[in-house]
Write an enzyme that holds these catalytic residues in place. Structure first.
Site, short mmCIF file in Angstrom:
data_model
loop_
_atom_site.label_atom_id
_atom_site.label_comp_id
_atom_site.label_asym_id
_atom_site.label_seq_id
_atom_site.Cartn_x
_atom_site.Cartn_y
_atom_site.Cartn_z
N HIS A 21 -3.75 8.17 13.43
CA HIS A 21 -4.62 7.30 14.23
C HIS A 21 -5.64 6.67 13.29
CE1 HIS A 21 -7.74 10.36 14.05
NE2 HIS A 21 -6.99 11.24 14.69
N HIS A 24 -7.55 8.77 10.58
CA HIS A 24 -6.85 9.07 9.32
C HIS A 24 -6.85 7.83 8.42
CE1 HIS A 24 -4.67 11.66 12.39
NE2 HIS A 24 -5.28 12.54 11.63
N CYS A 130 -8.33 29.36 14.80
CA CYS A 130 -8.05 28.12 15.53
C CYS A 130 -6.85 27.45 14.88
CB CYS A 130 -9.26 27.18 15.52
SG CYS A 130 -8.83 25.54 16.17
N CYS A 133 -7.53 23.79 13.73
CA CYS A 133 -8.19 23.70 12.41
C CYS A 133 -7.40 24.45 11.35
CB CYS A 133 -9.59 24.33 12.43
SG CYS A 133 -10.77 23.58 13.54
N CYS A 152 -13.03 26.71 20.01
CA CYS A 152 -13.32 26.06 18.74
C CYS A 152 -14.17 24.82 19.06
CB CYS A 152 -12.01 25.62 18.08
SG CYS A 152 -12.27 24.36 16.81
N HIS A 155 -12.06 21.44 18.43
CA HIS A 155 -10.93 21.12 19.29
C HIS A 155 -11.18 21.40 20.78
CE1 HIS A 155 -9.06 21.22 15.30
NE2 HIS A 155 -8.31 20.26 15.79
N LYS A 308 -15.22 13.06 18.65
CA LYS A 308 -14.31 12.78 17.53
C LYS A 308 -12.98 12.26 18.08
CE LYS A 308 -12.05 14.96 13.60
NZ LYS A 308 -10.95 15.89 13.45
N LYS A 311 -5.85 12.73 18.59
CA LYS A 311 -4.64 12.60 19.40
C LYS A 311 -4.61 13.69 20.46
CE LYS A 311 -1.94 9.15 18.33
NZ LYS A 311 -0.83 9.05 17.41
N1 MSP Z 1 -4.35 18.87 6.59
C1 MSP Z 1 -5.76 18.97 6.61
C2 MSP Z 1 -6.36 18.48 5.30
C3 MSP Z 1 -5.86 19.21 4.08
S1 MSP Z 1 -6.52 18.56 2.62
C4 MSP Z 1 -6.12 19.66 1.45
C5 MSP Z 1 -6.32 18.12 7.74
N2 MSP Z 1 -5.53 17.16 8.20
S2 MSP Z 1 -5.88 16.18 9.42
O1 MSP Z 1 -4.73 15.33 9.54
O2 MSP Z 1 -6.23 16.93 10.57
O3 MSP Z 1 -7.14 15.38 9.06
C6 MSP Z 1 -7.33 14.86 7.79
C7 MSP Z 1 -8.47 13.92 7.71
O4 MSP Z 1 -8.32 12.83 8.60
C8 MSP Z 1 -9.87 14.40 8.06
O5 MSP Z 1 -10.54 15.15 7.18
C9 MSP Z 1 -10.55 13.09 8.07
O6 MSP Z 1 -10.65 12.67 6.74
C10 MSP Z 1 -9.55 12.25 8.82
N3 MSP Z 1 -9.86 12.20 10.23
C11 MSP Z 1 -9.17 12.76 11.27
N4 MSP Z 1 -9.77 12.40 12.43
C12 MSP Z 1 -10.84 11.62 12.17
C13 MSP Z 1 -11.78 10.92 12.92
N5 MSP Z 1 -11.79 10.93 14.25
N6 MSP Z 1 -12.70 10.19 12.26
C14 MSP Z 1 -12.71 10.09 10.89
N7 MSP Z 1 -11.85 10.74 10.17
C15 MSP Z 1 -10.94 11.55 10.75
O7 MSP Z 1 -7.44 18.35 8.15
#
Ligand code: MSP
Length: 529
Positions: A21, A24, A130, A133, A152, A155, A308, A311
């Site tokens: 989304h 990311h 969690c 997380c 959590c 979440h 935040k 999905k």
């Molecule tokens: N897999 C772990 C990261 C491992 S790094 C060694 C993880 N993945 S994640 O897909 O859940 O999220 C990765 C990153 O996506 C978050 O840290 C952040 O950088 C970004 N984001 C996910 N949701 C977000 C928002 N709603 N807003 C901004 N960034 C977000 O955590």
């Protein structure tokens, strides 16, 4: 391969439990802007992104979809995570998947070396976890749910109680060294709020960390005990080093790559995963006697309805849906310009459309198309030679020097918004210059002096656009390449290096100016959500 140390920047590796989304994409765009900026300054750069494929979260999604986890990950990477890089126009140098042998083998080797050095022991873990997380939680981290239920806070879902015999990493032994490291290097965690959060966490003391799981098998086998798999975060954090050859034989290509990239200059992360990166990861590196990353930068969250975006809460917006409306350049512009990097920002379609219209379509786009049309109409599309510069032009040439310096300083310091606004204010100044100089009035006169003055004004605007197209190109690569070519810069081999951007008078009179497609076409307000 050169022997220069590259500027090495990473994004988090993303879980493949679902499609990307805009949260990311936000991290990846920021990393892409920063790395393109360094590349434009002529530096060696290495930009890594990738996917985090092990652990319970991915396993459960695969099971729920009746597929093997590897097949699930393969499909998500192919259909969603690789394509989104094109959607947002990211120019990453590598893409690592944690299921690749280059990663799993290096993780196993690293783990064995830590065990041999006495940093790992067997113990039993009991406590809340969690799966969202993928984190062992402390009681103080949780919030109250219905009845006795503990949730959590990220979440808003109940945590699970786990009780297992696992291998532990002696994380607690590194608290003192981590504090000393950060006291000596306050820039190693940014922004300051993130630094303070980590320091107070460290000062409250660290517990050892369970680094393996035994109740499921979707992960990398613990090399000396295949009944356990490596804890997903321990596996995932290592991607930053395994992707550049961690632990490879001296003299090998991997060892050379490692020497040229490690330590990372920047790990960009969302604030939710700061502690993993600023506590666990450097402790793992300390245990292996490896240099620590120079900076972990924690940015804020994109919020929808004050929460935040995610999905799992059904608030995820796909990058494609926005790019379809305004294109990848404007997508990148909007998120880097509208939100202070390091703070949370609320997303709204209204704000997106308003800024697009005011700043890109009416601001920069209109300036470019107006001047191009006037050169086409009055000088047969050939850039006229300027006459003498007056005070009005000198204001712009001086402002440009300040703008280029400010943009460079701000972008390198992660203050993307101020860097972008500096360029935007220069664009506003050029637009004001056009309004005040009234080239259309001069175009109606046919005396020599008016014609020369018209030539000076149009040249000045085209030169300004040349500089803008350089300063904005890491942010909006496609449209700035089009602008660069529309103003005839690609006809002569002009420097695209930032250090030369503000050097006035580079466009060669006589080059062809094209009135091409609108850079940022106007859009109708979308009927979404
Ligand atoms: N897999 C772990 C990261 C491992 S790094 C060694 C993880 N993945 S994640 O897909 O859940 O999220 C990765 C990153 O996506 C978050 O840290 C952040 O950088 C970004 N984001 C996910 N949701 C977000 C928002 N709603 N807003 C901004 N960034 C977000 O955590």
């Amino acid at each position: 391969m050169t022997s220069n140390k590259a500027f090495y920047l990473t994004t988090p590796i993303y879980y493949v439990n679902d499609a990307p989304h805009i949260g990311h994409a936000y991290t990846t765009v920021a990393g892409d802007l920063m790395t393109r900026w360094h590349r434009m300054a002529g530096e060696d750069v290495w930009f890594l992104t990738g996917t985090d494929e092990h652990g319970q979260k991915v396993l459960r999604t695969a099971v729920a979809n009746n597929v093997e986890p590897q097949a699930w990950a393969d499909k998500l990477v192919k259909d969603a995570w690789l394509p989104v890089l094109d959607v947002i126009d990211a120019a990453n140098d590598d893409f690592i998947r944690t299921t690749e042998p280059r990663h799993t083998q290096r993780v196993q080797r690293f783990l064995s070396s830590l065990k041999d050095a006495g940093h790992i022991y067997e113990g039993s873990y009991e406590g809340p976890y969690c799966v969202g997380c993928e984190e062992f939680k402390l009681a103080g981290d949780l919030i109250a749910g219905d009845g006795d239920e503990k949730l959590c806070p990220i979440h808003s879902k109940p945590v699970e109680q786990i009780s297992e015999t696992n291998y532990f990493f002696k994380l607690s032994a590194f608290a003192k060294d981590l504090i000393a490291h950060y006291e000596a290097n306050p820039q190693a965690i940014r922004p300051e709020s993130a630094y303070n959060e980590v320091m107070s966490f460290l000062r409250s003391g660290l517990q050892d960390l369970s680094i393996s799981r035994s109740t499921f098998d979707w992960g990398i086998d613990v090399p000396w005990d295949p009944s356990q798999v490596v804890y997903v975060w321990f596996d995932a954090l290592l991607n930053y080093a395994t992707a550049v050859g961690l632990g490879d034989e001296p003299g090998s290509a991997g060892a050379q790559k490692f020497a040229n990239t490690w330590p990372a200059d920047v790990h960009l992360v969302g604030k939710d995963i700061l502690r993993f990166h600023a506590v666990i990861w450097p402790a793992m590196l300390m245990a292996a006697h490896l240099p620590l990353p120079k900076c972990v930068f924690a940015h804020g969250w994109l919020l929808v309805g004050g929460e935040k975006m995610s999905k799992s809460k059904l608030t995820g917006i796909s990058p494609q849906s926005i790019v379809d409306l305004i294109g990848s350049d404007a997508f990148r512009y909007y998120f880097m310009r509208a939100i202070i990097f390091g703070q949370d920002g609320s997303f709204s379609w209204e704000d997106l459309v308003a800024r697009y219209t005011a700043e890109l379509a009416n601001g920069l786009g209109n300036l470019a198309s107006r001047v191009q049309a006037m050169v086409v109409k009055n000088f047969q599309g050939l850039l006229p030679a300027p006459g003498e510069l007056t005070a009005a032009e000198k204001v712009l040439t001086e402002l440009l020097i300040k703008t280029a310096t400010q943009a460079d300083t701000c972008i390198r310091a992660f203050d993307f918004q101020t860097g972008i606004v500096a360029v935007k204010e220069f664009i506003d100044a050029v637009n004001l210059y056009v309004t005040e100089q009234e080239p259309w009035t001069l175009a109606k006169k046919d005396d020599e002096q008016s014609r020369l003055r018209l030539a000076t004004i149009l040249y000045t605007v085209c030169e300004s656009l040349r500089a803008i197209s350089i300063l904005y190109s890491p942010l909006m690569p496609k449209s700035m390449a089009a602008l660069w070519s529309d103003i005839g810069a690609s006809e002569s081999s002009l420097s695209k290096n930032f250090s030369d951007a503000a050097v006035w008078g580079q466009l060669v009179p006589g080059v062809k100016i094209t009135k091409s497609e609108s850079l940022f076409p106007r859009i109708e307000e979308p009927e979404v959500i």
